[in-house]
Structures are given as structure tokens and as C-alpha cells.
Design a protein around this motif. Structure first.
Motif, PDB file in Angstrom:
ATOM      1  N   ASP A 136       0.896  -1.117   0.074  1.00 44.15           N
ATOM      2  CA  ASP A 136       0.064  -0.065  -0.067  1.00 44.15           C
ATOM      3  C   ASP A 136       0.845   1.316  -0.067  1.00 44.15           C
ATOM      4  O   ASP A 136       1.662   1.622   1.011  1.00 44.15           O
ATOM      5  CB  ASP A 136      -0.833  -0.104   1.189  1.00 44.15           C
ATOM      6  CG  ASP A 136      -1.881   1.184   1.210  1.00 44.15           C
ATOM      7  OD1 ASP A 136      -1.731   2.113   0.522  1.00 44.15           O
ATOM      8  OD2 ASP A 136      -2.870   0.910   2.016  1.00 44.15           O
ATOM      9  N   PRO A 137       0.671   2.082  -1.017  1.00 43.06           N
ATOM     10  CA  PRO A 137       1.559   3.437  -1.092  1.00 43.06           C
ATOM     11  C   PRO A 137       1.512   4.172   0.148  1.00 43.06           C
ATOM     12  O   PRO A 137       2.457   4.904   0.442  1.00 43.06           O
ATOM     13  CB  PRO A 137       1.108   4.003  -2.279  1.00 43.06           C
ATOM     14  CG  PRO A 137       0.815   3.038  -3.111  1.00 43.06           C
ATOM     15  CD  PRO A 137       0.014   1.950  -2.116  1.00 43.06           C
ATOM     16  N   LEU A 138       0.355   4.150   0.815  1.00 45.16           N
ATOM     17  CA  LEU A 138       0.207   4.872   1.876  1.00 45.16           C
ATOM     18  C   LEU A 138       1.134   4.550   3.106  1.00 45.16           C
ATOM     19  O   LEU A 138       1.437   5.266   4.104  1.00 45.16           O
ATOM     20  CB  LEU A 138      -1.261   5.139   2.467  1.00 45.16           C
ATOM     21  CG  LEU A 138      -2.174   5.839   1.349  1.00 45.16           C
ATOM     22  CD1 LEU A 138      -3.668   5.986   1.712  1.00 45.16           C
ATOM     23  CD2 LEU A 138      -1.603   6.997   0.826  1.00 45.16           C
ATOM     24  N   ASP A 139       1.253   3.275   3.159  1.00 42.82           N
ATOM     25  CA  ASP A 139       2.324   2.703   4.292  1.00 42.82           C
ATOM     26  C   ASP A 139       3.712   3.339   3.561  1.00 42.82           C
ATOM     27  O   ASP A 139       4.497   3.574   4.889  1.00 42.82           O
ATOM     28  CB  ASP A 139       2.432   1.264   4.018  1.00 42.82           C
ATOM     29  CG  ASP A 139       1.187   0.521   4.491  1.00 42.82           C
ATOM     30  OD1 ASP A 139       0.263   1.265   5.227  1.00 42.82           O
ATOM     31  OD2 ASP A 139       0.716  -0.635   4.427  1.00 42.82           O
TER      32      ASP A 139
ATOM     33  N   ARG B 242       8.856  10.384   3.739  1.00 33.14           N
ATOM     34  CA  ARG B 242       9.349  11.634   4.097  1.00 33.14           C
ATOM     35  C   ARG B 242      10.349  11.848   5.404  1.00 33.14           C
ATOM     36  O   ARG B 242      10.878  12.781   5.472  1.00 33.14           O
ATOM     37  CB  ARG B 242       7.852  12.446   4.589  1.00 33.14           C
ATOM     38  CG  ARG B 242       6.994  12.684   3.281  1.00 33.14           C
ATOM     39  CD  ARG B 242       5.496  13.418   3.632  1.00 33.14           C
ATOM     40  NE  ARG B 242       4.973  13.866   2.492  1.00 33.14           N
ATOM     41  CZ  ARG B 242       3.742  13.992   1.887  1.00 33.14           C
ATOM     42  NH1 ARG B 242       2.923  13.617   3.060  1.00 33.14           N
ATOM     43  NH2 ARG B 242       3.131  14.376   0.961  1.00 33.14           N
ATOM     44  N   GLN B 243      10.111  10.999   5.986  1.00 35.10           N
ATOM     45  CA  GLN B 243      11.111  10.642   7.168  1.00 35.10           C
ATOM     46  C   GLN B 243      12.554  10.689   6.732  1.00 35.10           C
ATOM     47  O   GLN B 243      13.393  11.086   7.223  1.00 35.10           O
ATOM     48  CB  GLN B 243      10.680   9.525   8.048  1.00 35.10           C
ATOM     49  CG  GLN B 243      11.796   9.528   9.264  1.00 35.10           C
ATOM     50  CD  GLN B 243      11.378   8.307   9.981  1.00 35.10           C
ATOM     51  OE1 GLN B 243      10.619   7.262   9.899  1.00 35.10           O
ATOM     52  NE2 GLN B 243      12.406   7.883  11.096  1.00 35.10           N
TER      53      GLN B 243
ATOM     54  N   ARG C 219      -9.146   9.137   0.266  1.00 39.17           N
ATOM     55  CA  ARG C 219      -8.273   8.564   1.147  1.00 39.17           C
ATOM     56  C   ARG C 219      -6.908   8.865   1.141  1.00 39.17           C
ATOM     57  O   ARG C 219      -6.072   9.192   1.984  1.00 39.17           O
ATOM     58  CB  ARG C 219      -8.461   6.970   1.142  1.00 39.17           C
ATOM     59  CG  ARG C 219      -7.683   6.117   2.368  1.00 39.17           C
ATOM     60  CD  ARG C 219      -7.795   4.672   2.078  1.00 39.17           C
ATOM     61  NE  ARG C 219      -7.220   4.113   1.240  1.00 39.17           N
ATOM     62  CZ  ARG C 219      -5.982   3.356   1.263  1.00 39.17           C
ATOM     63  NH1 ARG C 219      -5.267   3.436   2.396  1.00 39.17           N
ATOM     64  NH2 ARG C 219      -5.555   2.805   0.253  1.00 39.17           N
ATOM     65  N   HIS C 220      -6.437   9.025  -0.296  1.00 38.36           N
ATOM     66  CA  HIS C 220      -5.212   9.189  -0.353  1.00 38.36           C
ATOM     67  C   HIS C 220      -4.671  11.103  -0.477  1.00 38.36           C
ATOM     68  O   HIS C 220      -3.925  11.252   0.097  1.00 38.36           O
ATOM     69  CB  HIS C 220      -4.822   9.085  -2.197  1.00 38.36           C
ATOM     70  CG  HIS C 220      -4.414   7.500  -2.183  1.00 38.36           C
ATOM     71  ND1 HIS C 220      -5.382   6.364  -2.067  1.00 38.36           N
ATOM     72  CD2 HIS C 220      -3.366   6.887  -2.221  1.00 38.36           C
ATOM     73  CE1 HIS C 220      -4.666   5.308  -2.367  1.00 38.36           C
ATOM     74  NE2 HIS C 220      -3.526   5.513  -2.133  1.00 38.36           N
ATOM     75  N   ARG C 221      -5.924  11.596  -0.559  1.00 40.60           N
ATOM     76  CA  ARG C 221      -5.878  13.096  -0.530  1.00 40.60           C
ATOM     77  C   ARG C 221      -5.749  13.196   1.116  1.00 40.60           C
ATOM     78  O   ARG C 221      -4.826  14.078   1.569  1.00 40.60           O
ATOM     79  CB  ARG C 221      -7.150  13.690  -0.902  1.00 40.60           C
ATOM     80  CG  ARG C 221      -7.233  15.326  -0.609  1.00 40.60           C
ATOM     81  CD  ARG C 221      -8.449  15.786  -0.234  1.00 40.60           C
ATOM     82  NE  ARG C 221      -9.257  15.137   0.541  1.00 40.60           N
ATOM     83  CZ  ARG C 221     -10.784  15.322   0.660  1.00 40.60           C
ATOM     84  NH1 ARG C 221     -11.248  15.965  -0.161  1.00 40.60           N
ATOM     85  NH2 ARG C 221     -11.185  14.657   1.731  1.00 40.60           N
ATOM     86  N   ASP C 222      -6.294  12.638   1.756  1.00 37.05           N
ATOM     87  CA  ASP C 222      -6.298  12.811   3.191  1.00 37.05           C
ATOM     88  C   ASP C 222      -5.023  12.531   3.789  1.00 37.05           C
ATOM     89  O   ASP C 222      -4.533  12.962   4.838  1.00 37.05           O
ATOM     90  CB  ASP C 222      -7.491  12.153   4.009  1.00 37.05           C
ATOM     91  CG  ASP C 222      -8.752  12.818   3.640  1.00 37.05           C
ATOM     92  OD1 ASP C 222      -8.888  13.756   2.978  1.00 37.05           O
ATOM     93  OD2 ASP C 222      -9.673  11.842   3.812  1.00 37.05           O
ATOM     94  N   ALA C 223      -4.459  11.555   3.361  1.00 37.53           N
ATOM     95  CA  ALA C 223      -3.228  10.939   3.746  1.00 37.53           C
ATOM     96  C   ALA C 223      -1.973  12.031   3.356  1.00 37.53           C
ATOM     97  O   ALA C 223      -0.705  11.923   3.838  1.00 37.53           O
ATOM     98  CB  ALA C 223      -2.861   9.601   3.209  1.00 37.53           C
TER      99      ALA C 223
END
Length: 280
Positions: A207-210, A216-217, A245-249
């Protein structure tokens, strides 16, 4: 969050310049086109997207010719290579291609780059699969010299040229944004090391959101402001819940894949993409 579209332009699909007009008129932020110079019929290298390589990979137009055509009939939409296979390209010619399209578009080119997956295709260009990422970095370094200097020269392991002159220079300074493709973590590291953004493909490797907070770190730990290395996600499904969901992340830019089909099949999907953008 910005929203774009990508398509393999072919002779049986809506032409890229017409697609660019239609995408811009619907308020899309970007249009991206991929690259394959050819596909060797041996088909030894597995396609990362599945067991069967789609026909459009064999048939796709040259990306810079396509984007040049799109540039002269549009005014605002960003035009991206998604991706340019710099490991299969002479860097001096490619530097001129990039600058030319950036000039024709008045500074709207996004230079998406990657190392590729097809070892046989690379071999036909004289590129060794095992050292392709080292080659990619060096060719990008050489192109940065060409764009930034009036009399550039370069001496590396793979790229060497004596002092020379090349114009035009890009409109964007010091050069168009270099958006580096590839998965996590290696593609992310390359983007942070020498790119201006990271462009993974959704649905490959997790999952790219993971990946996003870790990316960024990593940027911060490398001394870079994460805001200067945007996260551009390719291949997101056209579903409102997923888009939001991706916008909010905190994803910076999403890109929907359009099929290589005629206008009557592509434009309704483009309408759907535009509606999703308006819903944000």
C-alpha cells in the motif's frame, strides 16, 4: 492534491495532442506518457504488472514527440514523461529533447525518469541491466550540467564529453522537475538523492500510503525538506473513496491510467477523472 492522467499513445488510440486538449479543458493538472523504444520478441524479462505484457507496450509513440505535439495545443496542463527510460537514451540528445519540450510548453514539462525492467530492451541499447541505476544517476547528473551551464563538460564512469555548447536551455530553472520512478525503498532513496519527486506505481509491492510517512522521514534524515520532494502516485483506481483516502493521507499528485482506445471510449473515463478531481 493534483490529479493527472496517463495513457500509452498509439496509432489506434486518441492522439496525444487531442487527449491533451480534452484533459486541459476538463481542468486536469497533468498528462503523462510512457516510453518503450521496442519490445524484443524473446520476452525473457517478466513484466512487473502481470503474466501477459499488454500490446500497447509494443506500440507506444515516442514520448517527446507526443509531448511536443501536446505542448503547442495547450496552455496550462503539465506534460510529463511517465517514465523516460534514460538508461536507453543518449544523454546529450535527451537533454535537448527535454529542453525543447520545456520551451515549446513554456515551462510545463515534468521529467519522469526510471531504470526500467526489460533487460533485453536495454541490451539492444548497449545497457547492462545490473548497472542501470548507476548509469541512470550519472546520465541525469550529466544532463543537469548541460542544462545549467553555457559550456558544460562531464567526466564519469559511463558518460564523458569535453566542453561543448547546447541550446535551448529549459524555461524552468535550473531544469524541469525530475520525478524518479521506482518502488519502495530503493526508488524512494533515488528520488531523495537526486530527484525532485518520487513516482511509484500503486498496487505493486504494498500500500503506497504505508510508504508515504517513511519516505518523508527519509527525506528529512537526508537533509531535504519533504515538501520539495512530492509524492506522485501512478495507477490509482478511479474510486471516490480511494481518491479521498489518498488526499487525506497527504499524497501530492495522483495519476489515473487511461486505456489506449479511441475518443469514444477514453473521453467518458476522462469525464470520470475530472469529476473525481472536482470532488476533492
Amino acid at each position: 492534491m493534483q490529479v493527472g492522467v496517463t495513457m500509452f499513445p498509439t496509432d489506434y488510440a486518441i492522439p496525444p495532442h487531442e487527449l491533451a486538449i480534452e484533459a486541459e479543458s476538463r481542468g486536469m493538472d497533468s498528462l503523462w506518457v510512457p516510453e518503450h523504444s521496442h519490445i524484443p520478441t524473446s520476452r525473457k524479462s517478466p513484466w512487473p504488472g502481470g503474466p501477459e505484457l499488454p500490446k500497447r507496450y509494443y506500440d507506444t509513440y515516442d514520448p517527446f514527440v507526443s509531448l511536443g505535439a501536446a505542448a503547442v495545443v495547450t496552455k496550462t496542463i503539465k506534460l510529463g514523461t511517465g517514465i523516460c527510460l534514460v538508461v536507453q537514451r543518449d544523454p546529450i540528445h535527451t537533454a535537448k529533447d527535454v529542453s525543447t519540450v520545456d520551451r515549446l510548453s513554456n515551462g510545463r514539462l515534468l521529467f519522469g525518469v526510471g531504470g526500467g525492467w526489460n533487460a533485453e530492451e536495454m541490451a539492444d541499447h548497449g545497457t547492462a541491466f545490473e548497472t542501470r541505476f548507476k548509469l541512470m544517476r550519472e546520465r541525469i547528473q550529466a544532463m543537469k550540467e548541460i542544462w545549467a551551464r553555457s559550456k558544460p563538460k562531464f567526466s564519469g564512469e559511463f558518460v564523458k564529453f569535453d566542453e561543448m555548447m547546447q541550446w535551448p536551455k529549459p524555461v524552468q530553472k535550473p531544469h524541469p522537475p525530475i520525478i524518479v520512478g521506482g518502488g519502495f525503498p530503493h526508488g524512494a532513496r533515488r528520488a531523495i538523492a537526486y530527484g525532485d519527486g518520487w513516482m511509484p506505481i500503486g498496487g505493486r509491492g504494498g500500500d503506497p500510503l504505508d510508504w508515504l510517512p517513511r519516505f518523508r522521514q527519509m527525506a528529512s534524515e537526508a537533509g531535504r525538506d519533504p515538501a520539495t520532494v512530492p509524492f506522485v502516485l501512478f495507477g490509482l483506481a478511479m474510486q471516490e473513496s480511494e481518491v479521498k483516502r489518498h488526499r487525506d493521507a497527504g499524497v501530492d499528485h495522483i495519476v489515473f491510467m487511461l486505456p489506449s482506445e479511441p475518443r469514444d471510449k477514453v473521453l467518458p473515463l476522462l469525464d470520470q477523472a475530472a469529476a473525481l478531481k472536482r470532488s476533492l
